[in-house]
Design a protein around this motif. Structure first.
Motif, PDB file in Angstrom:
ATOM      1  N   ILE A  43       0.843  -1.201   0.000  1.00  0.00           N
ATOM      2  CA  ILE A  43       0.000   0.000   0.000  1.00  0.00           C
ATOM      3  C   ILE A  43       0.875   1.247   0.000  1.00  0.00           C
ATOM      4  O   ILE A  43       0.606   2.209  -0.718  1.00  0.00           O
ATOM      5  N   HIS A  44       1.931   1.213   0.774  1.00  0.00           N
ATOM      6  CA  HIS A  44       2.840   2.359   0.836  1.00  0.00           C
ATOM      7  C   HIS A  44       3.492   2.607  -0.518  1.00  0.00           C
ATOM      8  O   HIS A  44       3.619   3.752  -0.962  1.00  0.00           O
ATOM      9  N   ALA A  45       3.888   1.542  -1.195  1.00  0.00           N
ATOM     10  CA  ALA A  45       4.497   1.681  -2.523  1.00  0.00           C
ATOM     11  C   ALA A  45       3.493   2.258  -3.522  1.00  0.00           C
ATOM     12  O   ALA A  45       3.845   3.124  -4.334  1.00  0.00           O
ATOM     13  N   ILE A  46       2.264   1.801  -3.461  1.00  0.00           N
ATOM     14  CA  ILE A  46       1.228   2.308  -4.375  1.00  0.00           C
ATOM     15  C   ILE A  46       0.961   3.778  -4.105  1.00  0.00           C
ATOM     16  O   ILE A  46       0.890   4.577  -5.048  1.00  0.00           O
ATOM     17  N   THR A  47       0.830   4.162  -2.829  1.00  0.00           N
ATOM     18  CA  THR A  47       0.531   5.558  -2.524  1.00  0.00           C
ATOM     19  C   THR A  47       1.680   6.491  -2.910  1.00  0.00           C
ATOM     20  O   THR A  47       1.445   7.654  -3.220  1.00  0.00           O
ATOM     21  N   SER A  48       2.885   5.988  -2.926  1.00  0.00           N
ATOM     22  CA  SER A  48       4.003   6.840  -3.343  1.00  0.00           C
ATOM     23  C   SER A  48       3.968   7.114  -4.843  1.00  0.00           C
ATOM     24  O   SER A  48       4.514   8.106  -5.311  1.00  0.00           O
ATOM     25  N   ARG A  49       3.309   6.259  -5.598  1.00  0.00           N
ATOM     26  CA  ARG A  49       3.214   6.426  -7.056  1.00  0.00           C
ATOM     27  C   ARG A  49       1.973   7.201  -7.481  1.00  0.00           C
ATOM     28  O   ARG A  49       1.874   7.640  -8.622  1.00  0.00           O
ATOM     29  N   LEU A  50       0.989   7.359  -6.598  1.00  0.00           N
ATOM     30  CA  LEU A  50      -0.286   7.976  -6.949  1.00  0.00           C
ATOM     31  C   LEU A  50      -0.303   9.495  -6.852  1.00  0.00           C
ATOM     32  O   LEU A  50      -1.259  10.103  -7.284  1.00  0.00           O
ATOM     33  N   PRO A  52      -0.486  13.188  -7.396  1.00  0.00           N
ATOM     34  CA  PRO A  52      -0.680  14.016  -8.593  1.00  0.00           C
ATOM     35  C   PRO A  52       0.300  15.185  -8.666  1.00  0.00           C
ATOM     36  O   PRO A  52       0.386  15.861  -9.674  1.00  0.00           O
ATOM     37  N   MET A  53       1.060  15.399  -7.607  1.00  0.00           N
ATOM     38  CA  MET A  53       1.965  16.546  -7.527  1.00  0.00           C
ATOM     39  C   MET A  53       3.428  16.158  -7.693  1.00  0.00           C
ATOM     40  O   MET A  53       4.308  16.813  -7.167  1.00  0.00           O
ATOM     41  N   GLY A  54       3.713  15.077  -8.374  1.00  0.00           N
ATOM     42  CA  GLY A  54       5.104  14.651  -8.535  1.00  0.00           C
ATOM     43  C   GLY A  54       5.447  13.544  -7.569  1.00  0.00           C
ATOM     44  O   GLY A  54       4.596  12.771  -7.152  1.00  0.00           O
ATOM     45  N   SER A  55       6.710  13.464  -7.172  1.00  0.00           N
ATOM     46  CA  SER A  55       7.138  12.368  -6.304  1.00  0.00           C
ATOM     47  C   SER A  55       6.583  12.541  -4.893  1.00  0.00           C
ATOM     48  O   SER A  55       6.335  13.643  -4.427  1.00  0.00           O
ATOM     49  N   SER A  56       6.391  11.416  -4.245  1.00  0.00           N
ATOM     50  CA  SER A  56       5.832  11.396  -2.898  1.00  0.00           C
ATOM     51  C   SER A  56       6.520  10.282  -2.112  1.00  0.00           C
ATOM     52  O   SER A  56       6.969   9.292  -2.686  1.00  0.00           O
ATOM     53  N   SER A  57       6.571  10.429  -0.802  1.00  0.00           N
ATOM     54  CA  SER A  57       7.146   9.373   0.027  1.00  0.00           C
ATOM     55  C   SER A  57       6.089   8.357   0.435  1.00  0.00           C
ATOM     56  O   SER A  57       6.380   7.443   1.200  1.00  0.00           O
ATOM     57  N   GLY A  58       4.877   8.494  -0.055  1.00  0.00           N
ATOM     58  CA  GLY A  58       3.821   7.531   0.249  1.00  0.00           C
ATOM     59  C   GLY A  58       2.990   7.953   1.438  1.00  0.00           C
ATOM     60  O   GLY A  58       3.130   9.044   1.978  1.00  0.00           O
TER      61      GLY A  58
END
Length: 136
Positions: A43-50, A52-58
């Motif tokens: 879930i953490h990996a998926i949320t880091s890719r979702l 809409p504002m560029g890269s995310s740490s999840g």
């Protein structure tokens, strides 16, 4: 306010440390904890890719009806997860202190193999000193 449990998940999604503090969590088997850690890792990996504002740490906080999970991701990919009551406001501070203890008691231990389960009495003792019974 209560701290129910602490998980440390390695960069591959394996649970390397799990400890319950306060009453309130369902008693699970070690295999169930491993499955939960792997699921949270996904879930953490998926949320880091979702994002809409560029890269995310999840995901950083996941809230349920009666608890919340606060997740801290290190630069090495290790995740620290604190399970608390909804009213707990110091979870981020506690996780930073847990990371400091981990860096000092586990990563400086020449007998510890990275990514393997944490078996350190010093780590356990310092976590107990930090969290106590889970009541804050």
């Amino acid at each position: 306010m209560a701290i129910y449990g602490l998980w440390v998940i390695n960069k591959a999604g394996g649970l390397v440390y799990q400890r319950n503090f306060a009453e309130g969590l369902a008693q699970l088997t070690s295999n169930e904890y491993l499955v939960l850690a792997g699921t949270l890792h996904g879930i953490h990996a998926i949320t880091s890719r979702l994002s809409p504002m560029g890269s995310s740490s999840g995901a950083q906080v996941i809230e349920g009806e009666t608890f919340k999970m606060t997740i801290s991701l290190t630069v090495t990919g290790t995740k620290f997860v604190l399970l608390t009551s909804l009213a707990e406001s110091k979870a981020d501070i506690i996780l930073q202190k847990v990371y400091d203890i981990y860096a000092d008691a586990v990563m400086k231990n020449p007998f510890h193999t990275p990514e393997m389960p944490i078996r350190s009495e010093g780590f356990d003792a310092r976590i107990t000193s930090l969290v106590g019974t889970g009541q804050t």
